[in-house]
Write an enzyme that holds these catalytic residues in place. Structure first.
Site, PDB file in Angstrom:
ATOM      1  N   HIS A   1      86.992 162.792 -29.754  1.00 29.18           N
ATOM      2  CA  HIS A   1      86.752 161.670 -30.679  1.00 29.18           C
ATOM      3  C   HIS A   1      86.133 160.486 -29.952  1.00 29.18           C
ATOM      4  O   HIS A   1      86.238 159.340 -30.395  1.00 29.18           O
ATOM      5  CB  HIS A   1      88.062 161.158 -31.342  1.00 29.18           C
ATOM      6  CG  HIS A   1      88.718 162.118 -32.276  1.00 29.18           C
ATOM      7  ND1 HIS A   1      90.098 162.188 -32.419  1.00 29.18           N
ATOM      8  CD2 HIS A   1      88.207 163.030 -33.135  1.00 29.18           C
ATOM      9  CE1 HIS A   1      90.397 163.107 -33.308  1.00 29.18           C
ATOM     10  NE2 HIS A   1      89.269 163.634 -33.758  1.00 29.18           N
TER      11      HIS A   1
ATOM     12  N   ARG B   1      76.690 166.958 -33.404  1.00 25.56           N
ATOM     13  CA  ARG B   1      77.981 166.666 -32.790  1.00 25.56           C
ATOM     14  C   ARG B   1      78.467 167.936 -32.101  1.00 25.56           C
ATOM     15  O   ARG B   1      78.594 168.989 -32.728  1.00 25.56           O
ATOM     16  CB  ARG B   1      78.993 166.240 -33.844  1.00 25.56           C
ATOM     17  CG  ARG B   1      80.364 166.017 -33.252  1.00 25.56           C
ATOM     18  CD  ARG B   1      81.342 165.548 -34.325  1.00 25.56           C
ATOM     19  NE  ARG B   1      82.634 165.227 -33.744  1.00 25.56           N
ATOM     20  CZ  ARG B   1      83.783 165.806 -34.101  1.00 25.56           C
ATOM     21  NH1 ARG B   1      83.802 166.720 -35.048  1.00 25.56           N
ATOM     22  NH2 ARG B   1      84.897 165.457 -33.513  1.00 25.56           N
TER      23      ARG B   1
ATOM     24  N   GLU C   1      81.092 157.924 -37.295  1.00 26.83           N
ATOM     25  CA  GLU C   1      80.616 158.763 -36.194  1.00 26.83           C
ATOM     26  C   GLU C   1      79.162 159.162 -36.398  1.00 26.83           C
ATOM     27  O   GLU C   1      78.413 159.297 -35.438  1.00 26.83           O
ATOM     28  CB  GLU C   1      81.512 160.004 -36.067  1.00 26.83           C
ATOM     29  CG  GLU C   1      82.894 159.645 -35.519  1.00 26.83           C
ATOM     30  CD  GLU C   1      83.935 160.735 -35.728  1.00 26.83           C
ATOM     31  OE1 GLU C   1      84.405 160.873 -36.881  1.00 26.83           O
ATOM     32  OE2 GLU C   1      84.274 161.440 -34.774  1.00 26.83           O
TER      33      GLU C   1
END
Ligand code: ADP
Length: 378
Positions: A158, A69, A362
């Protein structure tokens, strides 16, 4: 079986998960905290990753990729991207846009590439989904040449979560994604809201950095930019001090002393006026955004709450949407109070807008992005 190790490397913590992208199962996950702290912490990111490997042990077998990420992809990194030295250099160049987030993500990438050199490493950017925000939503009303020269626009963050949750909402409702007008409220320690029409992003609350928008655990969200100049000039704070104050010592923490909403509610119940004000400011800001986003949409088919606060805090959901019947939004109190940890409807049958709670994932979304990149390559 497509197992992916997902790494989310922050400045003082490293979150990891091994996810089966096909079944959606999390095989194992964990967090190594207090990186770089003298007392009981691990010395650096390499040691943190090793601690994660020790913990994962057999769960490391059969990995097809490592997904990282990365918070900021800047103007041109928005697809899931196979990491090589050039990509590392590009992410590094973007560090001024995300000084608190990209450097620790890069540390994570570098130690993971060294530790697992035979696996593809794939960067998935938190800004990616919002790359296509319409210009009216992406543009700050400042000197356009200056903005162009320095890459100043609203990037949004996000994105992995907003995209995943909006797709899950469509699945839950049994409606095609491209038919839905959605508002997604991602309320965790970081918090952001988005408008998604037909699966495409139309508006989001975070901007150039993850500081804009809603009140968060430790970030202020929206501010008069004049506060920066005032603190610099009059309080003689440095730009670094101001930035750190707005990121780490503001929001719920700065107002009431606590970031965890379970604690905030306890403080309020015991008569703590600062906690009450923090909560009231949080809810007020959230309601302003919901109202604005309903106006952006005209009508919303669905509003979805997600992330730690959104999934678990029935009081926040109730207070965010109370008195909006005339706007077509009506919560069912009993459904809202139901603590089940799965996708569910919390609005009344009569509510024109369906309100949902959907757990975000996620890590799974990143794992799937990795597998789809590898599949499309081969
Ligand atoms: P992050 O942005 O770090 O991923 P999360 O989405 O995990 O954050 O959200 C963490 C926050 O969720 C906590 O700080 C806390 O305020 C809130 N939270 C978690 N569980 C509950 C709960 N049962 N009730 C109310 N709030 C909760």
């Amino acid at each position: 079986m497509n197992r992916v190790l997902v790494v989310n490397s922050g400045s003082s913590s490293l979150k990891y998960a091994v996810v089966d992208a096909d079944s959606g199962d999390t095989i194992a996950d964990g967090i190594v905290e207090r990186i770089g702290e003298e007392d009981g912490g691990v010395p650096d990111h390499a040691a943190a990753l090793q601690a994660a490997f020790d913990e994962l042990d057999d769960d490391m077998t059969g990995l097809v990729a490592v997904g990282h990420r990365v918070v900021h992809g800047g103007p041109d990194l928005y697809e899931p991207t196979l990491v090589d030295d050039a990509v590392v250099a590009r992410i590094d160049e973007l560090s001024p846009l995300a000084p608190l987030h990209n450097p620790p993500a890069l540390l994570g990438i570098e130690v993971a590439r060294r530790a697992l050199p035979d696996l593809p490493h794939i960067a998935v950017f938190d800004t990616a989904f919002f790359h296509d925000l319409p210009p009216a939503a992406a543009t700050y009303a400042i000197d356009r040449d200056l903005a162009a020269k320095w890459g100043i626009r609203r990037y949004g963050f996000h994105g992995t979560s907003h995209q995943y949750v909006s797709e899950q909402a469509a699945e839950f409702l049994g409606a095609p994604l491209d038919s839905l007008r959605q508002i997604v409220l991602h309320l965790g320690n970081g918090a952001s809201a988005s408008v998604i029409v037909g699966g495409r992003p139309v508006e989001t609350s975070m901007g150039l950095t993850p500081m804009e928008g809603l009140v968060m655990g430790t970030r202020s969200g929206d501010l008069d930019p004049g506060i920066y100049a005032y603190l610099w000039r009059t309080a003689k704070m440095s730009v670094d001090d101001i930035e750190s104050m707005l990121n780490r010592r503001s929001g719920m923490l700065g107002l009431g002393g606590h970031i965890d909403f379970r604690v905030v509610h306890r403080q309020i119940a015991s008569g703590d006026a600062a906690a009450q004000l923090a909560y009231d400011v949080y809810i007020h800001r959230l309601r302003k955004y919901i109202g604005a986003y309903l106006a952006v949409l005209g009508t919303a088919d669905v509003i979805t709450f997600t992330a730690g606060v959104g999934e678990n805090d029935a009081a926040v959901r109730r207070d965010a949407l109370s008195g909006m019947t005339a706007l077509g939004v009506e919560l069912d109190e009993q459904l809202n109070a139901d603590p089940r940890r799965e996708a569910r409807r919390i609005s009344t049958d009569d509510s024109a807008t369906t309100v949902l709670v959907i757990p975000t994932d996620e890590e799974l979304a990143i794992a799937r992005a990795c597998v789809s990149l590898l599949t499309n390559r081969s």
